[in-house]
Design a protein around this motif. Structure first.
Motif, PDB file in Angstrom:
ATOM      1  N   GLY A 112       0.623  -1.177  -0.010  1.00  0.00           N
ATOM      2  CA  GLY A 112       0.132   0.177   0.007  1.00  0.00           C
ATOM      3  C   GLY A 112       1.121   1.474  -0.060  1.00  0.00           C
ATOM      4  N   PHE A 113       1.950   1.344   0.733  1.00  0.00           N
ATOM      5  CA  PHE A 113       2.861   2.371   0.768  1.00  0.00           C
ATOM      6  C   PHE A 113       3.606   2.616  -0.472  1.00  0.00           C
ATOM      7  CE2 PHE A 113       5.361   5.783   2.619  1.00  0.00           C
ATOM      8  CZ  PHE A 113       6.351   5.244   2.179  1.00  0.00           C
ATOM      9  N   LEU A 114       3.956   1.599  -1.162  1.00  0.00           N
ATOM     10  CA  LEU A 114       4.508   1.642  -2.437  1.00  0.00           C
ATOM     11  C   LEU A 114       3.580   2.306  -3.347  1.00  0.00           C
ATOM     12  CD1 LEU A 114       7.196   1.042  -4.129  1.00  0.00           C
ATOM     13  CD2 LEU A 114       6.460  -1.290  -4.394  1.00  0.00           C
ATOM     14  N   ALA A 115       2.278   1.815  -3.433  1.00  0.00           N
ATOM     15  CA  ALA A 115       1.351   2.297  -4.249  1.00  0.00           C
ATOM     16  C   ALA A 115       1.082   3.702  -4.179  1.00  0.00           C
ATOM     17  CB  ALA A 115       0.098   1.634  -4.204  1.00  0.00           C
ATOM     18  N   LEU A 116       0.995   4.176  -2.795  1.00  0.00           N
ATOM     19  CA  LEU A 116       1.023   5.776  -2.531  1.00  0.00           C
ATOM     20  C   LEU A 116       2.167   6.450  -3.123  1.00  0.00           C
ATOM     21  CD1 LEU A 116      -0.528   5.773   1.095  1.00  0.00           C
ATOM     22  CD2 LEU A 116      -1.661   6.534  -1.286  1.00  0.00           C
ATOM     23  N   VAL A 117       3.622   5.984  -2.881  1.00  0.00           N
ATOM     24  CA  VAL A 117       4.616   6.647  -3.502  1.00  0.00           C
ATOM     25  C   VAL A 117       4.608   6.876  -5.143  1.00  0.00           C
ATOM     26  CG1 VAL A 117       7.145   6.521  -3.650  1.00  0.00           C
ATOM     27  CG2 VAL A 117       5.942   5.877  -1.510  1.00  0.00           C
ATOM     28  N   ALA A 170       4.200  10.515  -7.089  1.00  0.00           N
ATOM     29  CA  ALA A 170       5.551  10.706  -7.762  1.00  0.00           C
ATOM     30  C   ALA A 170       4.984  10.885  -9.299  1.00  0.00           C
ATOM     31  CB  ALA A 170       6.480   9.511  -7.753  1.00  0.00           C
ATOM     32  N   SER A 171       3.935  10.149  -9.978  1.00  0.00           N
ATOM     33  CA  SER A 171       3.591  10.039 -11.233  1.00  0.00           C
ATOM     34  C   SER A 171       2.493  11.308 -11.535  1.00  0.00           C
ATOM     35  CB  SER A 171       2.905   8.979 -11.478  1.00  0.00           C
ATOM     36  OG  SER A 171       1.589   8.863 -10.767  1.00  0.00           O
ATOM     37  N   ARG A 172       1.998  12.164 -10.413  1.00  0.00           N
ATOM     38  CA  ARG A 172       1.235  12.954 -10.653  1.00  0.00           C
ATOM     39  C   ARG A 172       1.957  14.243 -11.330  1.00  0.00           C
ATOM     40  NH1 ARG A 172      -2.237  14.458  -5.539  1.00  0.00           N
ATOM     41  NH2 ARG A 172      -2.947  16.301  -6.963  1.00  0.00           N
TER      42      ARG A 172
END
Length: 481
Positions: A99-104, A108-110
């Motif tokens: 979950g944390f990796l998905a948030l990062v 980062a992609s925004r």
């Protein structure tokens, strides 16, 4: 409640805070009486006979024992549960990491928001060309203004942020209407802004001319006072910085209400020409400023009795005297020329009527919120605080810096516009002192409050020497306790 007793009390055991009216019967301790302890505890039958091994066996005393294989089953069950708990924890940790990796990855992609996106969309709709950025002919929108560079956009954002404290003050002033006319004066606690305009609230006969000369002559600041309209500059159609007697002034008069009106019409505050505005009209000077160009005020305060006596000699002995030179100080203090609580009245704009304790509290509120405090008896420290408050610095050239420091020392020591003659102050207990104290009773209390503020402001605006002195004083006070 009724069954409670205080703790302690002669070593007696305190009763519980709650007790049922029908206590549960005590459980009898298990007994091995009559058991044949010579037989094994596992599988031992009555009279020493062996059990079948398939179920629980009873000892000679009727006690039920576990079968031989029950212990192993229990150990196996515990090991299984322990393994399942470890697996669940491992799975939860893995899910949290994913979950944390998905948030990062998401953040980062925004892409950062484009401040011109709204303008580009509007441009496309106005041009009717599918959003290619070409404005339609005859459009009233100035697209060159929308295409400002990043620095200008950043400045606008910073200015909007700096406006927020003023909006908050407007809300607070609904409950304190006497602060309304001063809404465009920054509070002392507010962070300084590059568009702030230094404002000197000049209390007559309190060293005001000395501090104006320090700013103009010693520190080379452009002043707005009464001097700028000399030599006919009061009729100039536009604002300008003029040089008079070696110092620079804006061609306005901020010491009169008519002069303040002219300064407003010419847009003096927003022009950025004045590096210090001096006036005795606090409320009237408030119209000079706006939300983007706010006044940041300081004042220099003198003991009210000393100020009143100085005013007496100025009005009876100086070249600008307007009173009979034979007028005695006692007659002056009885009302023939003395000002009644000048500071309190001018701070809250109440020129007539009797003052009350509420008026004094209002004046204290204004002084605490809006002013950096200076004291005429502590001139060198006051100059240091003013320079720090406004970010004024000495020039880099060492020779010129020494000239500036010598200029300040001389003016602080000798003053400007001193009285025409030396005089003695009335002593406490005399009739003149009592009369002056009565005429300035609210100013006396305001002066004592100002000295307290001066000490409080040391922590933020005081010189290094004064801060060290304050720390030593606090250590002595703690040691004394």
């Amino acid at each position: 409640g009724k069954n409670e007793k205080k703790k302690g009390g002669g070593g007696k055991r305190s009763r519980p805070s709650f007790q049922a009216s029908f206590p549960a019967p005590r459980r009898a301790a298990p007994s091995l009486h009559g058991s044949d302890l010579s037989q094994p505890l596992l599988g031992g039958g009555k009279n020493g006979s062996k059990g079948s091994g398939n179920g629980p066996a009873k000892g000679s005393g009727g006690i039920v024992y576990r079968s031989a294989d029950s212990t192993q089953r229990t150990l196996n069950e515990l090991a299984k549960r322990r393994h399942e708990r470890m697996e669940r924890r491992r799975a939860a940790a893995l899910l949290a990491a994913l979950g944390f990796l998905a948030l990062v990855v998401h953040f980062a992609s925004r892409e950062p928001p484009d401040p011109m996106a709204g303008a580009n969309a509007l441009r496309g709709s106005e041009g009717g060309d599918g959003g290619n950025g070409t404005a339609a002919a005859g459009s009233d929108i100035n697209w060159d203004m929308l295409n400002e560079n990043d620095d200008e956009l950043a400045d606008d954002a910073a200015r909007d942020f700096d406006e927020e404290p003023a909006i908050e003050r407007d809300i607070a002033e609904d409950k304190m209407p006497y602060l309304g006319p001063l809404r465009y004066f920054e509070e002392v606690r507010d962070p300084p802004r590059r568009t702030d305009v230094p404002f000197f609230f000049h209390i007559p006969r309190s060293g005001g001319q000395t501090f104006k000369d320090i700013a103009g002559q010693c520190l080379n600041r452009v002043l707005a006072s009464e001097v700028g309209i000399r030599d006919g500059h009061g009729q100039d159609p536009t604002l300008a910085v003029v040089e008079i007697e070696g110092n620079r002034y804006v061609n306005v008069d901020t010491t009169s209400t008519s002069g303040l009106d002219r300064a407003v019409e010419l847009g003096m505050a927003s022009s950025g020409m004045a590096e210090m505005v001096a006036s005795s009209y606090m409320k009237e000077a408030g119209v000079l400023f706006d939300l983007q160009h706010q006044g940041r005020a300081f004042t220099v305060i003198r003991h009210p009795v000393e100020r009143a006596v100085s005013m007496y000699y100025y009005r009876t002995r100086s070249e600008k005297a307007d009173l009979d030179p034979d007028l005695t100080l006692e007659s002056f203090a009885q009302g023939e020329g003395i000002e009644n609580n000048w500071m309190t009245r001018f701070l809250i704009d109440r020129m007539e009527g009797e003052l009350t304790k509420k008026d004094l509290e209002k004046a204290k509120e204004v002084l605490e919120k809006k002013f950096l405090i200076g004291l005429i008896e502590d001139g060198k420290e006051t100059v240091s605080r003013i320079m720090k408050y406004y970010g004024w610095e000495y020039v880099e050239d060492e020779t010129e810096q020494m000239r500036q420091e010598d200029c300040i020392d001389m003016l602080v020591r000798d003053g400007t516009n001193a009285g025409p003659e030396e005089y003695d102050l009335p002593k406490k207990g005399t009739q003149p002192y009592a009369l002056i104290s009565w005429q300035t009773q609210f100013d006396m209390k305001l002066y004592e409050f100002a000295k307290e503020l001066f000490e409080k402001q040391t922590k933020q605006w005081g010189s290094r020497e004064r801060k060290k002195e304050l720390k030593r004083q606090k250590k002595k006070e703690k040691a004394g306790k």
